[in-house]
Enzyme design. Structure first.
Site, PDB file in Angstrom:
ATOM      1  N   LYS A   1       3.896  13.062  -0.811  1.00  0.00           N
ATOM      2  CA  LYS A   1       3.468  12.108  -1.846  1.00  0.00           C
ATOM      3  C   LYS A   1       2.135  12.485  -2.487  1.00  0.00           C
ATOM      4  O   LYS A   1       1.968  12.325  -3.699  1.00  0.00           O
ATOM      5  CB  LYS A   1       3.418  10.690  -1.292  1.00  0.00           C
ATOM      6  CG  LYS A   1       4.802  10.142  -0.993  1.00  0.00           C
ATOM      7  CD  LYS A   1       4.756   8.727  -0.493  1.00  0.00           C
ATOM      8  CE  LYS A   1       6.167   8.233  -0.199  1.00  0.00           C
ATOM      9  NZ  LYS A   1       6.174   6.813   0.123  1.00  0.00           N
TER      10      LYS A   1
ATOM     11  N   ASP B   1       6.022   2.212  -4.459  1.00  0.00           N
ATOM     12  CA  ASP B   1       5.981   1.675  -3.091  1.00  0.00           C
ATOM     13  C   ASP B   1       5.437   0.251  -3.048  1.00  0.00           C
ATOM     14  O   ASP B   1       6.067  -0.653  -2.512  1.00  0.00           O
ATOM     15  CB  ASP B   1       5.124   2.565  -2.178  1.00  0.00           C
ATOM     16  CG  ASP B   1       5.811   3.848  -1.765  1.00  0.00           C
ATOM     17  OD1 ASP B   1       7.050   3.848  -1.632  1.00  0.00           O
ATOM     18  OD2 ASP B   1       5.102   4.849  -1.561  1.00  0.00           O
TER      19      ASP B   1
END
Length: 189
Positions: free
Chosen positions: A67, A103
């Site tokens: 990420k 997220d």
């Protein structure tokens, strides 16, 4: 024409994402293919660029441990990805790659809309200090918690992550065994 999507991670062979995205595609009538790419860190940049730019990938999801590397890879970041300094979604717009982080916004939407949870100044305990936690902190701070405690096995990692967001709300870091039970938590993630 079939749209192609991928999930890049390491390891990622256990993921249910192709099945889940396949169900969404059938429900919405989309012609798409979603594949897993078990990509070690040293291959990440090459594999994503090949998929997105050479193979014409429509988009990609990114999971651990990539990420943060994805944030460095893309041409532009959405405000959410800038805030998190992490990317879990890559979109192709022309020849450019745009990085986003869904997220936190997805988590908060589930908590507030799907579960209908409404808390005034909640005390929140966030377990873990990885890429998903990084993406969740900004949206969780938008709930105006009285305390957001990031707990991790390594206290240094938890406090470093909390320090990055310190000016935005009541946030602190702790080791799992160092969580101070001053008052009960309203929400544990």
């Amino acid at each position: 024409m079939t749209d192609t999507y991928a999930l890049f991670g390491y390891p990622v062979h256990h993921s249910w994402s192709p099945f889940i995205h396949g169900m969404f595609a059938r429900q919405t009538g989309q012609d798409m293919l979603y594949r897993l790419h078990e990509t070690p860190p040293e291959q990440f940049r090459h594999d994503v660029l090949e998929f997105m730019l050479e193979q014409g990938g429509s988009g990609a999801n990114v999971t651990l441990p990539h990420k943060r590397a994805a944030a460095d890879l893309v041409n532009a970041l959405t405000p959410r990805a800038q805030q998190a300094d992490a990317v879990n979604t890559i979109l192709r717009r022309g020849g450019e790659l745009i990085g986003d982080n869904t997220d936190g916004v997805g988590l908060v939407r589930d908590i507030t809309l799907n579960l209908g949870l409404r808390l005034a100044a909640p005390r929140i305990l966030l377990l873990g200090a990885g890429g998903a936690a990084r993406g969740a902190i900004g949206p969780l701070l938008e709930l105006h918690p009285s305390a957001l405690v990031v707990a991790n096995r390594t206290v240094e990692r938890a406090t470093a992550l909390a320090d990055e967001f310190r000016g935005r709300g009541a946030i602190s870091g702790a080791a799992f065994d160092g969580i101070e039970p001053i008052a009960p938590f309203d929400l544990v993630i």
